[in-house]
Motif scaffolding. Structure first.
Motif, PDB file in Angstrom:
ATOM      1  N   TYR A 142      -7.453  -0.462   3.732  1.00  0.00           N
ATOM      2  CA  TYR A 142      -6.363   0.405   3.283  1.00  0.00           C
ATOM      3  C   TYR A 142      -5.916   0.059   1.868  1.00  0.00           C
ATOM      4  CZ  TYR A 142      -2.309   3.469   3.716  1.00  0.00           C
ATOM      5  OH  TYR A 142      -1.392   4.483   3.539  1.00  0.00           O
ATOM      6  N   ALA A 143      -5.975  -1.222   1.509  1.00  0.00           N
ATOM      7  CA  ALA A 143      -5.656  -1.601   0.125  1.00  0.00           C
ATOM      8  C   ALA A 143      -6.650  -0.960  -0.840  1.00  0.00           C
ATOM      9  CB  ALA A 143      -5.663  -3.118  -0.016  1.00  0.00           C
ATOM     10  N   ALA A 144      -7.929  -0.929  -0.449  1.00  0.00           N
ATOM     11  CA  ALA A 144      -8.929  -0.241  -1.282  1.00  0.00           C
ATOM     12  C   ALA A 144      -8.683   1.264  -1.304  1.00  0.00           C
ATOM     13  CB  ALA A 144     -10.330  -0.538  -0.748  1.00  0.00           C
ATOM     14  N   ASP A 145      -8.208   1.809  -0.190  1.00  0.00           N
ATOM     15  CA  ASP A 145      -7.922   3.241  -0.094  1.00  0.00           C
ATOM     16  C   ASP A 145      -6.877   3.678  -1.124  1.00  0.00           C
ATOM     17  OD1 ASP A 145      -7.954   5.679   2.236  1.00  0.00           O
ATOM     18  OD2 ASP A 145      -6.112   5.516   1.077  1.00  0.00           O
ATOM     19  N   VAL A 146      -5.728   2.985  -1.140  1.00  0.00           N
ATOM     20  CA  VAL A 146      -4.673   3.386  -2.085  1.00  0.00           C
ATOM     21  C   VAL A 146      -5.089   3.089  -3.519  1.00  0.00           C
ATOM     22  CG1 VAL A 146      -2.832   3.188  -0.376  1.00  0.00           C
ATOM     23  CG2 VAL A 146      -3.406   1.201  -1.788  1.00  0.00           C
ATOM     24  N   ALA A 147      -5.928   2.049  -3.708  1.00  0.00           N
ATOM     25  CA  ALA A 147      -6.437   1.773  -5.057  1.00  0.00           C
ATOM     26  C   ALA A 147      -7.319   2.922  -5.522  1.00  0.00           C
ATOM     27  CB  ALA A 147      -7.223   0.454  -5.062  1.00  0.00           C
ATOM     28  N   ALA A 148      -8.175   3.441  -4.639  1.00  0.00           N
ATOM     29  CA  ALA A 148      -9.054   4.555  -5.005  1.00  0.00           C
ATOM     30  C   ALA A 148      -8.233   5.760  -5.425  1.00  0.00           C
ATOM     31  CB  ALA A 148      -9.961   4.904  -3.828  1.00  0.00           C
ATOM     32  N   ARG A 149      -7.172   6.076  -4.678  1.00  0.00           N
ATOM     33  CA  ARG A 149      -6.350   7.236  -5.025  1.00  0.00           C
ATOM     34  C   ARG A 149      -5.644   7.040  -6.359  1.00  0.00           C
ATOM     35  NH1 ARG A 149      -2.849   8.384   0.204  1.00  0.00           N
ATOM     36  NH2 ARG A 149      -3.680   6.459   1.069  1.00  0.00           N
ATOM     37  N   ALA A 150      -5.151   5.834  -6.596  1.00  0.00           N
ATOM     38  CA  ALA A 150      -4.458   5.573  -7.864  1.00  0.00           C
ATOM     39  C   ALA A 150      -5.435   5.620  -9.033  1.00  0.00           C
ATOM     40  CB  ALA A 150      -3.761   4.217  -7.804  1.00  0.00           C
ATOM     41  N   PHE A 151      -6.620   5.018  -8.887  1.00  0.00           N
ATOM     42  CA  PHE A 151      -7.615   5.055  -9.957  1.00  0.00           C
ATOM     43  C   PHE A 151      -8.072   6.490 -10.234  1.00  0.00           C
ATOM     44  CE2 PHE A 151      -8.696   0.458  -8.870  1.00  0.00           C
ATOM     45  CZ  PHE A 151      -8.190  -0.042 -10.063  1.00  0.00           C
ATOM     46  N   ALA A 152      -8.259   7.272  -9.171  1.00  0.00           N
ATOM     47  CA  ALA A 152      -8.671   8.666  -9.367  1.00  0.00           C
ATOM     48  C   ALA A 152      -7.596   9.442 -10.116  1.00  0.00           C
ATOM     49  CB  ALA A 152      -8.955   9.323  -8.020  1.00  0.00           C
ATOM     50  N   ALA A 153      -6.319   9.244  -9.750  1.00  0.00           N
ATOM     51  CA  ALA A 153      -5.233   9.938 -10.436  1.00  0.00           C
ATOM     52  C   ALA A 153      -5.147   9.535 -11.899  1.00  0.00           C
ATOM     53  CB  ALA A 153      -3.910   9.651  -9.737  1.00  0.00           C
ATOM     54  N   CYS A 187       0.830  -1.209   0.000  1.00  0.00           N
ATOM     55  CA  CYS A 187       0.000   0.000   0.000  1.00  0.00           C
ATOM     56  C   CYS A 187       0.863   1.258   0.000  1.00  0.00           C
ATOM     57  CB  CYS A 187      -0.925   0.011   1.218  1.00  0.00           C
ATOM     58  SG  CYS A 187      -2.294  -1.163   1.147  1.00  0.00           S
ATOM     59  N   THR A 188       1.908   1.263   0.822  1.00  0.00           N
ATOM     60  CA  THR A 188       2.770   2.443   0.869  1.00  0.00           C
ATOM     61  C   THR A 188       3.538   2.615  -0.441  1.00  0.00           C
ATOM     62  OG1 THR A 188       4.546   1.177   1.954  1.00  0.00           O
ATOM     63  CG2 THR A 188       2.996   2.339   3.373  1.00  0.00           C
ATOM     64  N   MET A 189       3.859   1.501  -1.096  1.00  0.00           N
ATOM     65  CA  MET A 189       4.510   1.588  -2.411  1.00  0.00           C
ATOM     66  C   MET A 189       3.554   2.173  -3.449  1.00  0.00           C
ATOM     67  SD  MET A 189       6.541  -2.080  -2.281  1.00  0.00           S
ATOM     68  CE  MET A 189       7.483  -1.881  -3.794  1.00  0.00           C
ATOM     69  N   SER A 190       2.285   1.803  -3.353  1.00  0.00           N
ATOM     70  CA  SER A 190       1.286   2.369  -4.258  1.00  0.00           C
ATOM     71  C   SER A 190       1.150   3.870  -4.040  1.00  0.00           C
ATOM     72  CB  SER A 190      -0.066   1.684  -4.034  1.00  0.00           C
ATOM     73  OG  SER A 190      -1.088   2.312  -4.782  1.00  0.00           O
ATOM     74  N   GLN A 191       1.087   4.279  -2.781  1.00  0.00           N
ATOM     75  CA  GLN A 191       0.964   5.704  -2.462  1.00  0.00           C
ATOM     76  C   GLN A 191       2.156   6.479  -3.012  1.00  0.00           C
ATOM     77  OE1 GLN A 191       1.253   6.621   1.700  1.00  0.00           O
ATOM     78  NE2 GLN A 191       0.235   8.595   1.485  1.00  0.00           N
ATOM     79  N   LEU A 192       3.353   5.934  -2.855  1.00  0.00           N
ATOM     80  CA  LEU A 192       4.555   6.596  -3.361  1.00  0.00           C
ATOM     81  C   LEU A 192       4.481   6.786  -4.868  1.00  0.00           C
ATOM     82  CD1 LEU A 192       7.491   7.606  -3.164  1.00  0.00           C
ATOM     83  CD2 LEU A 192       8.236   5.214  -3.211  1.00  0.00           C
ATOM     84  N   ALA A 193       4.078   5.751  -5.585  1.00  0.00           N
ATOM     85  CA  ALA A 193       4.002   5.852  -7.045  1.00  0.00           C
ATOM     86  C   ALA A 193       2.952   6.872  -7.478  1.00  0.00           C
ATOM     87  CB  ALA A 193       3.690   4.483  -7.642  1.00  0.00           C
ATOM     88  N   THR A 194       1.789   6.865  -6.838  1.00  0.00           N
ATOM     89  CA  THR A 194       0.729   7.804  -7.208  1.00  0.00           C
ATOM     90  C   THR A 194       1.160   9.231  -6.937  1.00  0.00           C
ATOM     91  OG1 THR A 194      -0.953   6.139  -6.729  1.00  0.00           O
ATOM     92  CG2 THR A 194      -1.687   8.426  -6.817  1.00  0.00           C
ATOM     93  N   TRP A 195       1.833   9.469  -5.827  1.00  0.00           N
ATOM     94  CA  TRP A 195       2.323  10.812  -5.504  1.00  0.00           C
ATOM     95  C   TRP A 195       3.318  11.308  -6.554  1.00  0.00           C
ATOM     96  CZ3 TRP A 195       1.229  14.553  -1.989  1.00  0.00           C
ATOM     97  CH2 TRP A 195       2.165  15.576  -1.815  1.00  0.00           C
ATOM     98  N   GLN A 196       4.073  10.377  -7.161  1.00  0.00           N
ATOM     99  CA  GLN A 196       5.059  10.747  -8.173  1.00  0.00           C
ATOM    100  C   GLN A 196       4.440  10.873  -9.566  1.00  0.00           C
ATOM    101  OE1 GLN A 196       7.929   7.448  -6.763  1.00  0.00           O
ATOM    102  NE2 GLN A 196       9.278   8.993  -7.642  1.00  0.00           N
ATOM    103  N   ASN A 197       3.105  10.948  -9.622  1.00  0.00           N
ATOM    104  CA  ASN A 197       2.410  11.029 -10.909  1.00  0.00           C
ATOM    105  C   ASN A 197       2.630   9.795 -11.774  1.00  0.00           C
ATOM    106  OD1 ASN A 197       1.294  13.586 -10.373  1.00  0.00           O
ATOM    107  ND2 ASN A 197       3.137  14.623 -11.098  1.00  0.00           N
ATOM    108  N   LYS A 198       2.678   8.625 -11.116  1.00  0.00           N
ATOM    109  CA  LYS A 198       2.775   7.348 -11.811  1.00  0.00           C
ATOM    110  C   LYS A 198       1.590   6.481 -11.382  1.00  0.00           C
ATOM    111  CE  LYS A 198       7.853   7.504 -11.732  1.00  0.00           C
ATOM    112  NZ  LYS A 198       9.078   6.829 -11.214  1.00  0.00           N
ATOM    113  N   PRO A 199       0.358   6.924 -11.713  1.00  0.00           N
ATOM    114  CA  PRO A 199      -0.817   6.223 -11.187  1.00  0.00           C
ATOM    115  C   PRO A 199      -0.951   4.787 -11.647  1.00  0.00           C
ATOM    116  CG  PRO A 199      -1.454   7.833 -12.852  1.00  0.00           C
ATOM    117  CD  PRO A 199      -0.012   8.092 -12.551  1.00  0.00           C
TER     118      PRO A 199
END
Length: 536
Positions: free
Chosen positions: A370-381, A333-345
């Protein structure tokens, strides 16, 4: 003769007990505690009675079960009138007065009066200047003492700090820092003073493996550190207990401070892993994986994304070696958050899907949520609206089903319904629905423990951004100023980046009174620099 108190909290209770034994009423005791320890009138009664915020909430719930409160409610009332607090209603003040056996005005005694001030007495002769590198005598305020003189981190000072901070809860430490930053003399060089405080607290927290009250246990841990082949269950259990302090240290003081502690402890545990008996190896590996993830998290907040990725990969490998499915989920999950923050959704989606697959193999609702949480942020981005909404629905279902009394793994300490609403606001902003974002942010903020400076600041930023998208420049500027004040406690580069992004977005209105007031505040807190294109 009373025994010498071993902690600040014990000292406060002993002081109050002595006053009561001398015939003082509770209201007199509260006033004395307020003056001596320089706390506000909502905090003093709790300290005098030796209660934590959680214990006060429990007493409230026993008395008024139809109106339950948590320690977060107590915390926000105690922080008020600072901008990070919430004003208690008259009914609330009346109930607190009943719990503390005092009058409502006693809980407001620190607020300013607006009549003519009384004549001022002649100033007392100046006392001797404080000695550099010393801690103030018992009863003096630790923050003011550190501000008074250059800080020389001698071994004696480090030992004293460890002793003073032994029983401090990080949420109470954060509360004290927030109140101090917002109430201190504006002419003070807060940046320099906070650096002193942060450095001192780091020294105090840097060796918690040996900060053990029981002498036999301390000697046993010291022996293990000297000879890792002597590792036993008691040492691992202690290492697990102190992990939470490391996490809270970052939330309160920022990544610059917390990183050094986590790196040092990670190296200690790495030496233990190599010599761990087979039956203890999974637990030692789990502690090591947590520490690697923590290092990665602090580096992420510092903006060193490549190094953060390295430690996240190390944490994931260690969690797999430990066969800890729930921890594997969290690291992904934290790896997903890092990638999304770097504009790599799309990379963020990849990690999130892997996290969801592992979460499904666990029995942890927090992992599923929390896995659904980071997925939502990545899908939104990635502008995949329907998938983002479905992920949010999955997260909400998991969060609703999480029982308040269900034991959680230590890394889930931050995750609750407030986090879901914060992510809901974030996704709504990305998907262009600021009215939904504002409603979600307003729902989230009262639920957040405001002493989790990191999460509170980022949710405030979402609220400010929602106001900005709706054209409410004055409110957006005011909230950005609140974040600037918080940054006086936690100078995380990600928080300052949020402030810079908001200020850049306000450029078209930079001649307005609201933005000019914000600029004065940013200048006061020395918050300068360009904004980033990264969004999350």
């Amino acid at each position: 003769m009373a025994a010498k108190p071993r902690s600040r909290r014990q000292e406060q209770v002993q002081f109050a007990t002595e006053l009561r034994a001398a015939g003082k009423a509770w209201t007199e005791v509260y006033a004395a505690v307020r003056r001596r320890y320089r706390v506000n009138a909502r905090v003093a009664p709790r300290l005098a009675r030796g209660l934590s915020q959680r214990q006060v909430a429990e007493l409230w719930n026993q008395r008024w079960p139809d109106d339950p409160k948590s320690f977060k409610n107590i915390s926000t009332w105690e922080l008020w009138p600072a901008s990070t607090g919430h004003a208690p209603s008259l009914d609330t003040l009346d109930r607190l007065a009943q719990l503390y056996e005092c009058a409502v005005p006693d809980l407001l005694a620190d607020l300013p009066t607006h009549g003519h001030p009384p004549p001022q007495p002649a100033p007392a002769p100046a006392g001797p200047a404080p000695v550099a590198g010393t801690i103030p005598a018992a009863g003096a305020d630790l923050l003011d003492g550190l501000a008074a003189a250059p800080l020389m981190l001698t071994p004696q000072l480090a030992s004293t700090l460890v002793h003073q901070l032994h029983d401090v809860r990080f949420e109470e430490l954060a509360q004290a820092l927030i109140m101090w930053v917002q109430q201190a003399n504006p002419g003070l060089n807060r940046r320099e003073l906070l650096l002193k405080i942060s450095t001192a607290l780091t020294v105090a927290a840097a060796a918690p493996l040996l900060d053990i009250a029981d002498a036999d246990e301390r000697d046993r841990v010291a022996a293990v550190l000297d000879d890792p082949s002597r590792l036993d269950l008691a040492t691992i259990t202690h290492a697990e207990r102190v992990l939470q302090h490391y996490r809270r240290q970052g939330d309160v003081l920022g990544p610059q401070i917390a990183l050094q502690t986590a790196l040092a402890q990670r190296q200690v545990i790495a030496d233990l892993v190599a010599n761990a008996p087979e039956e203890l190896r999974p637990r030692v590996l789990t502690v090591y994986a947590e520490l690697s993830q923590m290092v990665g998290w602090q580096l992420y907040n510092l903006g060193d994304y490549r190094a953060a990725q390295y430690y996240y990969d190390d944490a994931r490998t260690a969690a797999h070696d430990a066969e800890n499915t729930e921890l594997v989920t969290y690291v992904l999950c934290t790896m997903s958050q890092l990638a999304t923050w770097q504009n790599k959704p799309r990379v963020g989606i990849d990690h999130a899907i892997a996290a969801q697959a592992w979460a499904a193999q666990s029995d942890s609702l927090a992992a599923l949520g929390y896995a659904a949480d980071v997925a939502a942020r990545a899908f939104a981005a990635a502008q995949q609206h329907d998938k983002a909404r479905r992920a949010l629905e999955q997260e909400h279902a998991a969060v609703r089903d999480m029982a308040a009394d269900t034991p959680l793994a230590s890394w889930w300490y931050f995750y609750d319904e407030s986090f879901y609403w914060g992510t809901n606001a974030e996704c709504a902003l990305v998907l262009g629905t600021p009215e939904k974002a504002l409603a979600a942010a307003r729902t989230s903020l009262p639920m957040i423990d405001p002493t989790n400076v990191h999460n509170y600041a980022h949710t405030l930023a979402l609220q400010s951004q929602a106001h900005l998208q709706q054209g409410d420049i004055a409110e957006a500027s005011t909230i950005a100023g609140d974040i600037a004040r918080i940054s006086g406690v936690n100078r995380s580069p990600r928080i300052t980046q949020r402030i810079a992004d908001l200020r850049t977005a306000l450029t078209p209105w930079q001649r307005s009174r609201a933005v000019r007031t914000l600029d004065d505040l940013l200048d006061h807190y020395r918050l300068t620099g360009s904004s980033s294109t990264n969004k999350s």
